[in-house]
Design a protein around this motif. Structure first.
Motif, PDB file in Angstrom:
ATOM      1  N   GLY A 124       0.799  -1.231   0.000  1.00 48.73           N
ATOM      2  CA  GLY A 124       0.000   0.000   0.000  1.00 48.73           C
ATOM      3  C   GLY A 124       0.825   1.273   0.000  1.00 48.73           C
ATOM      4  O   GLY A 124       0.266   2.367   0.122  1.00 48.73           O
ATOM      5  N   LYS A 125       2.133   1.145  -0.102  1.00 52.18           N
ATOM      6  CA  LYS A 125       2.995   2.338  -0.084  1.00 52.18           C
ATOM      7  C   LYS A 125       3.418   2.667  -1.514  1.00 52.18           C
ATOM      8  O   LYS A 125       3.418   1.787  -2.383  1.00 52.18           O
ATOM      9  N   PRO A 126       3.819   3.924  -1.749  1.00 56.49           N
ATOM     10  CA  PRO A 126       4.355   4.237  -3.080  1.00 56.49           C
ATOM     11  C   PRO A 126       5.591   3.369  -3.325  1.00 56.49           C
ATOM     12  O   PRO A 126       6.334   3.101  -2.390  1.00 56.49           O
ATOM     13  N   GLN A 127       5.775   2.940  -4.546  1.00 62.01           N
ATOM     14  CA  GLN A 127       6.844   1.967  -4.786  1.00 62.01           C
ATOM     15  C   GLN A 127       8.218   2.596  -4.696  1.00 62.01           C
ATOM     16  O   GLN A 127       8.380   3.796  -4.869  1.00 62.01           O
ATOM     17  N   GLY A 128       9.199   1.765  -4.378  1.00 64.79           N
ATOM     18  CA  GLY A 128      10.572   2.232  -4.236  1.00 64.79           C
ATOM     19  C   GLY A 128      11.480   1.028  -4.285  1.00 64.79           C
ATOM     20  O   GLY A 128      11.108  -0.018  -4.812  1.00 64.79           O
ATOM     21  N   ARG A 129      12.661   1.157  -3.706  1.00 62.36           N
ATOM     22  CA  ARG A 129      13.610   0.051  -3.782  1.00 62.36           C
ATOM     23  C   ARG A 129      13.640  -0.772  -2.508  1.00 62.36           C
ATOM     24  O   ARG A 129      13.571  -0.242  -1.393  1.00 62.36           O
ATOM     25  N   VAL A 130      13.754  -2.068  -2.693  1.00 61.75           N
ATOM     26  CA  VAL A 130      13.890  -3.012  -1.585  1.00 61.75           C
ATOM     27  C   VAL A 130      15.251  -3.679  -1.749  1.00 61.75           C
ATOM     28  O   VAL A 130      15.525  -4.267  -2.797  1.00 61.75           O
ATOM     29  N   LEU A 131      16.098  -3.583  -0.736  1.00 59.72           N
ATOM     30  CA  LEU A 131      17.436  -4.197  -0.809  1.00 59.72           C
ATOM     31  C   LEU A 131      17.519  -5.331   0.206  1.00 59.72           C
ATOM     32  O   LEU A 131      17.006  -5.199   1.322  1.00 59.72           O
ATOM     33  N   TYR A 132      18.156  -6.427  -0.186  1.00 60.93           N
ATOM     34  CA  TYR A 132      18.377  -7.498   0.798  1.00 60.93           C
ATOM     35  C   TYR A 132      19.710  -8.183   0.538  1.00 60.93           C
ATOM     36  O   TYR A 132      20.177  -8.281  -0.605  1.00 60.93           O
ATOM     37  N   GLY A 133      20.321  -8.652   1.609  1.00 61.60           N
ATOM     38  CA  GLY A 133      21.622  -9.301   1.515  1.00 61.60           C
ATOM     39  C   GLY A 133      21.546 -10.570   0.676  1.00 61.60           C
ATOM     40  O   GLY A 133      20.603 -11.356   0.819  1.00 61.60           O
ATOM     41  N   ALA A 134      22.554 -10.781  -0.157  1.00 61.32           N
ATOM     42  CA  ALA A 134      22.551 -11.948  -1.051  1.00 61.32           C
ATOM     43  C   ALA A 134      22.656 -13.268  -0.290  1.00 61.32           C
ATOM     44  O   ALA A 134      22.418 -14.332  -0.858  1.00 61.32           O
ATOM     45  N   THR A 135      22.996 -13.212   0.991  1.00 58.69           N
ATOM     46  CA  THR A 135      23.108 -14.459   1.774  1.00 58.69           C
ATOM     47  C   THR A 135      21.953 -14.606   2.773  1.00 58.69           C
ATOM     48  O   THR A 135      22.028 -15.417   3.691  1.00 58.69           O
ATOM     49  N   ASP A 163       5.205  -7.728  -7.400  1.00 57.06           N
ATOM     50  CA  ASP A 163       4.206  -6.658  -7.227  1.00 57.06           C
ATOM     51  C   ASP A 163       4.698  -5.325  -7.794  1.00 57.06           C
ATOM     52  O   ASP A 163       4.052  -4.297  -7.583  1.00 57.06           O
ATOM     53  N   GLY A 164       5.853  -5.341  -8.437  1.00 58.85           N
ATOM     54  CA  GLY A 164       6.318  -4.130  -9.111  1.00 58.85           C
ATOM     55  C   GLY A 164       7.403  -3.360  -8.376  1.00 58.85           C
ATOM     56  O   GLY A 164       7.855  -2.320  -8.849  1.00 58.85           O
ATOM     57  N   TRP A 165       7.810  -3.842  -7.200  1.00 56.49           N
ATOM     58  CA  TRP A 165       8.873  -3.150  -6.461  1.00 56.49           C
ATOM     59  C   TRP A 165      10.226  -3.419  -7.127  1.00 56.49           C
ATOM     60  O   TRP A 165      10.436  -4.499  -7.703  1.00 56.49           O
ATOM     61  N   LEU A 166      11.116  -2.460  -7.014  1.00 56.25           N
ATOM     62  CA  LEU A 166      12.483  -2.664  -7.505  1.00 56.25           C
ATOM     63  C   LEU A 166      13.249  -3.368  -6.400  1.00 56.25           C
ATOM     64  O   LEU A 166      13.445  -2.787  -5.317  1.00 56.25           O
ATOM     65  N   VAL A 167      13.635  -4.590  -6.644  1.00 56.68           N
ATOM     66  CA  VAL A 167      14.279  -5.395  -5.602  1.00 56.68           C
ATOM     67  C   VAL A 167      15.717  -5.668  -6.020  1.00 56.68           C
ATOM     68  O   VAL A 167      15.961  -6.137  -7.133  1.00 56.68           O
ATOM     69  N   GLU A 168      16.652  -5.358  -5.141  1.00 55.80           N
ATOM     70  CA  GLU A 168      18.075  -5.538  -5.470  1.00 55.80           C
ATOM     71  C   GLU A 168      18.770  -6.316  -4.358  1.00 55.80           C
ATOM     72  O   GLU A 168      18.479  -6.097  -3.181  1.00 55.80           O
ATOM     73  N   LYS A 169      19.715  -7.168  -4.749  1.00 56.71           N
ATOM     74  CA  LYS A 169      20.517  -7.876  -3.749  1.00 56.71           C
ATOM     75  C   LYS A 169      21.681  -6.997  -3.303  1.00 56.71           C
ATOM     76  O   LYS A 169      22.200  -6.203  -4.097  1.00 56.71           O
ATOM     77  N   ILE A 170      22.082  -7.181  -2.063  1.00 55.90           N
ATOM     78  CA  ILE A 170      23.265  -6.508  -1.530  1.00 55.90           C
ATOM     79  C   ILE A 170      24.426  -7.502  -1.660  1.00 55.90           C
ATOM     80  O   ILE A 170      24.344  -8.631  -1.138  1.00 55.90           O
ATOM     81  N   ALA A 171      25.469  -7.083  -2.361  1.00 52.75           N
ATOM     82  CA  ALA A 171      26.583  -8.008  -2.650  1.00 52.75           C
ATOM     83  C   ALA A 171      27.381  -8.336  -1.390  1.00 52.75           C
ATOM     84  O   ALA A 171      27.467  -7.527  -0.460  1.00 52.75           O
ATOM     85  N   MET A 172      27.950  -9.535  -1.382  1.00 53.08           N
ATOM     86  CA  MET A 172      28.769 -10.008  -0.257  1.00 53.08           C
ATOM     87  C   MET A 172      30.195 -10.278  -0.749  1.00 53.08           C
ATOM     88  O   MET A 172      30.399 -10.624  -1.916  1.00 53.08           O
ATOM     89  N   THR A 173      31.137 -10.195   0.165  1.00 54.07           N
ATOM     90  CA  THR A 173      32.528 -10.537  -0.169  1.00 54.07           C
ATOM     91  C   THR A 173      32.691 -12.061  -0.104  1.00 54.07           C
ATOM     92  O   THR A 173      31.768 -12.779   0.308  1.00 54.07           O
ATOM     93  N   SER A 174      33.884 -12.536  -0.427  1.00 50.24           N
ATOM     94  CA  SER A 174      34.124 -13.986  -0.387  1.00 50.24           C
ATOM     95  C   SER A 174      34.090 -14.510   1.053  1.00 50.24           C
ATOM     96  O   SER A 174      33.995 -15.721   1.264  1.00 50.24           O
ATOM     97  N   ASP A 175      34.158 -13.621   2.035  1.00 47.85           N
ATOM     98  CA  ASP A 175      34.020 -14.042   3.437  1.00 47.85           C
ATOM     99  C   ASP A 175      32.572 -13.998   3.914  1.00 47.85           C
ATOM    100  O   ASP A 175      32.299 -14.249   5.094  1.00 47.85           O
ATOM    101  N   GLY A 176      31.655 -13.619   3.039  1.00 48.71           N
ATOM    102  CA  GLY A 176      30.244 -13.573   3.430  1.00 48.71           C
ATOM    103  C   GLY A 176      29.870 -12.298   4.155  1.00 48.71           C
ATOM    104  O   GLY A 176      28.808 -12.219   4.765  1.00 48.71           O
ATOM    105  N   LEU A 177      30.747 -11.293   4.074  1.00 50.06           N
ATOM    106  CA  LEU A 177      30.474 -10.001   4.724  1.00 50.06           C
ATOM    107  C   LEU A 177      29.950  -9.003   3.694  1.00 50.06           C
ATOM    108  O   LEU A 177      30.205  -9.160   2.492  1.00 50.06           O
ATOM    109  N   ILE A 178      29.235  -7.988   4.191  1.00 44.32           N
ATOM    110  CA  ILE A 178      28.704  -6.960   3.283  1.00 44.32           C
ATOM    111  C   ILE A 178      29.865  -6.336   2.507  1.00 44.32           C
ATOM    112  O   ILE A 178      30.895  -6.000   3.094  1.00 44.32           O
ATOM    113  N   ASP A 179      29.656  -6.190   1.187  1.00 43.83           N
ATOM    114  CA  ASP A 179      30.640  -5.505   0.351  1.00 43.83           C
ATOM    115  C   ASP A 179      30.370  -4.007   0.529  1.00 43.83           C
ATOM    116  O   ASP A 179      29.479  -3.434  -0.123  1.00 43.83           O
TER     117      ASP A 179
END
Ligand SMILES: Cc1ncc(COP(=O)(O)O)c(C=O)c1O
Length: 372
Positions: A84-95, A110-126
């Motif tokens: 029910g909110k105006p659409q925008g970006r949804v980010l979530y960690g790739a792991t 449902d039309g939201w822009l959904v993007e993954k958050i990249a991780m390093t080879s150690d599984g930490l946020i890039d």
């Protein structure tokens, strides 16, 4: 006696938790919303548990919404912020766990822009990539886990919070695996919404919570009665809530003792694994939960190894329990850049307070037989 080495999948209910629940199965059976004495007795149980769970993470009891577990709490956070909110970006960690990943992917449909958050080879946020992602435009919600269920990798969610807030978004933290294993502070985590689940900390299954700051504009997923401030209709699961409360209180009380115990077992296990040339330990250099080790044994498929270990009396997991049986490589390891064949060989050992050094010794002996 078979050894249960799969505590990130679920934990046995602590007998003291069972004792706390039993009176609520046998006794106060009122509806917590009823005004009479039966209802008030039930309400007392619900509110005491709310305070016990809130105390585990230094939150205010009124910030806590009961859910049916971590999956529902994650869905409530992501969909409740977007519906029910105006659409925008949804980010979530790739792991992230599928309970975040699939909730976010449903928003994409449902039309939201959904993007993954990249991780390093150690599984930490890039961090450079995440900083650029947050700066690229308004964010509605970013979801990052406090600790990963497969690798045990611990994320610095407090560092992510100002980036998400500067992009106009809310930060959701899935703390399902961290709660009861690490010191946890709602305020210090930087989260605006935070997920918990009872069955990962020696409480009953089918009960969890979403902790939410008052200023978050969240919509309910379940429409019904006015329970949980109108954010989660439905008569409360009283015995389970009481059990979660008792489990949370014990987790806080015994945190140091439990941590020291599993940490010693993890050190023993990993010292043994390092002596096996065929073993590759994942996220070895990253900060990890004190009870979790994920590794692959060259030449083995994780599920085949799991079944062999089961026959020898050791219960472990291959990747996440939810993906087990699918034969698919773990998306967590793939996001860390591990190749498909190695990822398919992943085995996870997750210790609990009941495990012993002898069990680790026995496990290493059996494993070294498979690795030669
Ligand atoms: C990180 C994480 N999030 C969410 C969940 C789902 O929790 P529940 O089983 O209570 O629905 C799990 C369970 O494995 C988990 O490990």
């Amino acid at each position: 006696m078979p050894a249960y080495l799969d505590h990130n999948a679920t934990t046995p209910v602590d007998p003291r938790v069972v004792d706390a629940m039993l009176p609520y199965l046998k006794g106060p059976y009122g509806n917590p919303s009823s005004l009479h004495r039966f209802g008030r007795a039930a309400r007392d149980g619900v509110e005491r548990a709310r305070a016990q769970v809130a105390t585990l993470l230094g939150a205010q009891p009124q910030q806590l919404i009961w859910t049916s577990g971590g999956t529902e709490a994650n869905n409530l956070a992501l969909k409740g912020l977007c519906t029910g909110k105006p659409q925008g970006r949804v980010l979530y960690g790739a792991t992230e766990h599928p309970a975040v990943m699939e909730a976010a992917e449903s928003l994409k449909r449902d039309g939201w822009l959904v993007e993954k958050i990249a991780m390093t080879s150690d599984g930490l946020i890039d961090w450079p990539a995440f900083t650029a992602q947050c700066a690229a435009g308004p964010v509605r919600v970013a979801s990052l886990m406090a600790a990963n269920n497969e690798t045990g990798v611990i994320q610095d969610t407090a560092r992510a919070a100002p980036l998400v807030h500067a992009a106009g978004g809310w930060l959701h933290v899935d703390a399902t695996q961290a709660a009861g294993k690490l010191p946890l502070s709602f305020v210090e985590s930087g989260a605006d919404l935070l997920t918990l689940s009872s069955h990962k900390l020696y409480g009953p299954k089918g009960i969890g919570a979403l902790v939410v700051k008052a200023e978050v504009d969240l919509s309910p997923l379940l429409h019904g009665g006015a329970q949980e401030r109108g954010l989660r209709g439905g008569t409360e699961n009283l015995p389970a809530i009481v059990g979660f409360g008792a489990a949370a209180e014990l987790a806080l009380l015994e945190l140091d003792e439990r941590t020291a115990h599993v940490q010693a077992l993890q050190a023993q296990l990993e010292a043994g694994l390092r002596e096996m040339p065929a073993v590759r330990l994942f996220a070895a250099a990253a900060p990890r939960l004190p009870n979790t080790s994920q590794f692959a044994l060259a030449g083995w498929e994780g599920e085949a190894l799991l079944m062999h270990l089961d026959r020898k009396g050791f219960a472990v997991s291959s990747g996440s329990a939810c993906a087990s049986g699918s034969g698919e490589p773990s998306h967590v390891l793939l996001a860390m850049g591990v190749d498909e064949t190695t990822a398919k060989g992943a085995i996870r050992v997750s210790f609990g307070k009941g495990n012993t050094s002898d069990e680790v010794k026995g496990f290493l002996t059996v494993l070294s037989g498979f690795s030669s």
